[in-house]
Design a protein around this motif. Structure first.
Motif, short mmCIF file in Angstrom:
data_model
loop_
_atom_site.label_atom_id
_atom_site.label_comp_id
_atom_site.label_asym_id
_atom_site.label_seq_id
_atom_site.Cartn_x
_atom_site.Cartn_y
_atom_site.Cartn_z
N PHE A 142 42.14 49.10 -7.93
CA PHE A 142 42.89 48.11 -7.15
C PHE A 142 43.37 48.76 -5.88
O PHE A 142 44.14 49.73 -5.91
N LEU A 169 47.74 40.37 2.51
CA LEU A 169 48.91 39.50 2.32
C LEU A 169 49.70 39.33 3.59
O LEU A 169 50.13 38.24 3.93
N ARG A 199 62.99 26.44 8.26
CA ARG A 199 64.35 26.93 8.41
C ARG A 199 65.04 26.22 9.58
O ARG A 199 66.20 25.85 9.52
N PHE A 249 51.44 36.60 -5.00
CA PHE A 249 52.34 37.12 -3.95
C PHE A 249 52.56 36.09 -2.84
O PHE A 249 53.65 36.04 -2.25
N MET A 250 51.54 35.29 -2.56
CA MET A 250 51.74 34.23 -1.57
C MET A 250 52.79 33.23 -2.05
O MET A 250 53.65 32.80 -1.31
N VAL A 309 46.22 38.12 -7.73
CA VAL A 309 47.34 38.90 -7.22
C VAL A 309 47.77 38.33 -5.87
O VAL A 309 48.96 38.12 -5.61
N GLN A 310 46.81 38.07 -5.01
CA GLN A 310 47.11 37.49 -3.70
C GLN A 310 47.85 36.16 -3.83
O GLN A 310 48.86 35.93 -3.17
N GLU A 316 45.65 48.92 -3.20
CA GLU A 316 46.96 48.37 -2.91
C GLU A 316 47.17 48.11 -1.42
O GLU A 316 47.65 47.06 -1.01
N GLU A 321 60.88 41.51 4.78
CA GLU A 321 59.52 42.04 4.68
C GLU A 321 59.48 43.37 3.92
O GLU A 321 58.57 43.63 3.14
N CYS A 326 60.31 32.67 -1.36
CA CYS A 326 61.09 33.91 -1.32
C CYS A 326 62.60 33.66 -1.28
O CYS A 326 63.36 34.39 -1.87
N HIS A 340 57.48 28.83 7.84
CA HIS A 340 58.78 29.24 7.35
C HIS A 340 59.84 29.00 8.38
O HIS A 340 60.90 28.48 8.10
N HIS A 399 55.47 44.51 -3.77
CA HIS A 399 54.02 44.60 -3.85
C HIS A 399 53.62 45.97 -4.35
O HIS A 399 52.80 46.12 -5.25
N GLN A 400 54.25 46.98 -3.77
CA GLN A 400 53.93 48.36 -4.16
C GLN A 400 54.22 48.58 -5.64
O GLN A 400 53.48 49.24 -6.35
N CYS A 443 62.85 37.49 1.03
CA CYS A 443 62.28 37.10 2.33
C CYS A 443 62.19 38.28 3.29
O CYS A 443 61.47 38.22 4.28
N SER A 484 45.28 45.14 -0.24
CA SER A 484 45.90 43.92 -0.73
C SER A 484 47.11 43.54 0.11
O SER A 484 47.30 42.39 0.49
N LEU A 485 47.93 44.55 0.40
CA LEU A 485 49.15 44.30 1.17
C LEU A 485 48.80 43.86 2.60
O LEU A 485 49.41 42.94 3.15
N ALA A 498 51.92 45.12 -7.77
CA ALA A 498 50.58 44.58 -7.51
C ALA A 498 49.53 45.14 -8.46
O ALA A 498 48.74 44.39 -9.03
N TRP A 558 56.10 34.63 -1.63
CA TRP A 558 56.54 34.58 -0.24
C TRP A 558 57.00 33.18 0.14
O TRP A 558 58.03 33.00 0.78
N GLU A 559 56.24 32.20 -0.31
CA GLU A 559 56.61 30.82 0.02
C GLU A 559 57.96 30.44 -0.60
O GLU A 559 58.69 29.64 -0.04
N PHE A 570 59.63 42.67 0.30
CA PHE A 570 58.36 42.09 -0.14
C PHE A 570 57.32 43.20 -0.33
O PHE A 570 56.62 43.24 -1.34
N SER A 571 57.26 44.12 0.63
CA SER A 571 56.30 45.22 0.52
C SER A 571 56.60 46.11 -0.68
O SER A 571 55.72 46.56 -1.39
N ARG A 574 48.11 36.95 5.77
CA ARG A 574 48.27 35.56 5.32
C ARG A 574 49.71 35.07 5.52
O ARG A 574 49.93 33.92 5.88
N THR A 575 50.68 35.94 5.24
CA THR A 575 52.06 35.49 5.40
C THR A 575 52.40 35.26 6.87
O THR A 575 53.19 34.40 7.19
#
Lengths: 174, 298
Positions: free
Chosen positions: B47, B56, B71, A50-51, A46-47, B49, A14, A57, B67, A21-22, A12, B52-53, A25, A54-55, A17-18, B59-60
């Motif tokens: 790709f 994301l 919580r 990763f979503m 891929v999106q 990257e 960030e 996480c 979230h 991804h790095q 969770c 993409s990030l 991905a 995250w959901e 998470f990054s 979107r997050t």
């Protein structure tokens, strides 16, 4: 010996998470592409993966994230298709810097060869194609591929080898 | 070295110079190399990257509020559970059981020692179920008929006084307007203002306006368990209050004298008959409007 507690218990954060991804991905994208081809939009997969990560996480420790991502991307793609023939696109690249001076003969032969190659690739099983292309195109070692796919190094070796042999037979018309 | 081995090593860039020479001598060498070289034509599209990030993250962000709320709810639920547990824990120490009846209702309550309470209308009784085995002690508001199993001292506390027994059958009526204890079996001790009265079988103790009277009953069960109320020389206003326990009505009495005494009984099962049995002897008439009963002189 007691197993060390993981530094982070979930994804969770960030920064975590990054990092994930790095690290994954691109491999994930390539895996989906080589396996299913372009018509299923590997970038979207891929999106999506990763979503999902995250959901969920808080349920997933970073060490498990890779297999989670690959499973999700694989499954969401499989849900859409039922093993359609996969045709990978190719570009004819020129060795000459100046593309105006291309030998028409060369271009024609190249196209013929690549057409055969393309067809042969589409005849490979997904597993073999993924392993072979990750190895030959992306330059990944057997060990890396084994880790990505969660299989043994021996299995990777076998997949690539048989893929190569099958391709040679089909392309050379043996 | 076997051909397969050589090829596998070549595929993983593990060939030594000598092995490479051997590999080059294979028949299919050139076609392997060509396949390997040409494979790059099928390279996956680039790709991006960073893109993409970025996508994301966007979107997050839009999802992160969800979230947060989930919580937040989790925390809220946790707090509720803790509060609930604490309340439950505190309750365990007193474990107060309370039973209440509505107007015109009654309820039979079985106590842990198999004693029985028959709770009359518009009444409530409470006791500590946890300590019941050591301490048979309960509080009554209203009227109830007790059948007590023999054992330790059994105490009924009311706002008018306390009743102590060992094992008997008795009825207690403890209303704002009056207090009445009737003993149907064994003996009962009633303490009012530090003064103790002993009741034997069929004795009845009535407290009205601070005077204690002892009378006798000829019945084996209390009147209300037989669906009627028996009253002796009771002011009309108390009669009507008693009436309101068994019928869901209010009385309008502005035009009559409510201090007149009434002796008689009324049934709990029919309001018309019950009203007649009160109004006829006193020479009154009644008029029912919704839940209001207007009493007037004839």
């Amino acid at each position: 010996m007691k197993k060390a507690k993981p530094l982070y218990e979930n994804c969770c954060e960030e920064s975590i998470f990054s990092k994930l991804h790095q690290r994954y991905a691109k491999d994930l994208h390539d895996f989906i592409y080589y396996k299913f081809g372009e018509q299923h939009n590997p970038k979207d997969k891929v999106q999506e993966a990763f979503m999902k990560l995250w959901e969920n996480c808080h349920k997933i420790i970073p060490e498990k994230a890779k297999s989670f991502l690959f499973s999700v991307a694989n499954n969401t793609t499989l849900n859409v298709i039922k093993h359609k023939k996969v045709v990978l696109n190719y570009e004819i690249k020129s060795n000459h810097k100046d593309s105006d001076h291309q030998d028409p003969q060369f271009v024609l032969e190249e196209k013929e060869y690549l057409d055969k190659y393309q067809k042969a690739l589409s005849h490979l099983t997904e597993e073999k194609r993924v392993a072979f292309l990750l190895n030959r195109v992306e330059g990944k070692k057997h060990k890396e591929i084994a880790e990505l796919l969660g299989i043994s190094k021996k299995a990777v070796e076998k997949r690539i080898y048989t893929a190569l042999n099958q391709l040679r037979k089909e392309v050379d018309g043996i | 070295m076997k051909e397969e081995e050589l090829i596998k090593k070549w595929l993983n860039d593990e060939l030594s110079p000598e092995e490479l020479e051997a590999f080059k001598k294979l028949d299919a060498y050139s076609s392997y190399v060509k396949l390997s070289e040409k494979a790059s034509h099928f390279k996956a599209p680039k790709f991006n990257e960073a893109e993409s990030l970025e996508h994301l993250k966007f979107r997050t962000k839009s999802k992160s509020s969800k979230h947060f709320t989930s919580r937040f709810f989790a925390a809220l639920i946790a707090v509720f559970i803790i509060v609930f547990a604490v309340v439950k824990l505190l309750n365990k120490e007193t474990a107060l059981e309370t039973y209440t009846t509505e107007v015109a209702a009654s309820e039979v309550i079985h106590l842990p020692d198999q004693s029985e309470i028959n709770l009359s209308a518009n009444s409530s009784v409470s006791y500590d179920s946890q300590k019941w085995s050591q301490n048979r002690n309960l509080t009554l508001k209203g009227e109830a008929f007790f059948k007590v199993k023999k054992g330790e001292k059994f105490t009924v506390n009311t706002s008018h006084g306390a009743i102590e027994v060992l094992g008997t059958q008795f009825n207690v009526k403890s209303r704002d307007y009056g207090f009445e204890v009737t003993c149907f079996e064994g003996s009962v001790g009633v303490t009012i203002d530090n003064k103790q009265h002993i009741l034997e079988e069929n004795d009845q103790l009535v407290l009205t306006r601070n005077s204690v009277k002892k009378t006798q009953t000829h019945f084996e069960t209390p009147d209300w368990t037989r669906n009627s109320t028996i009253l002796k020389s009771t002011p009309l206003e108390d009669v009507l209050k008693e009436f309101e326990n068994y019928y869901d009505v209010d009385f309008e009495t502005s035009s009559i004298n409510t201090s007149r005494l009434y002796t008689g009984s009324f049934t709990h099962s029919n309001i018309e008959i019950a009203l007649k049995s009160i109004t006829l002897p006193l020479d009154l008439t009644y008029n029912i409007k919704d839940k209001k009963v207007i009493l007037t002189n004839k």
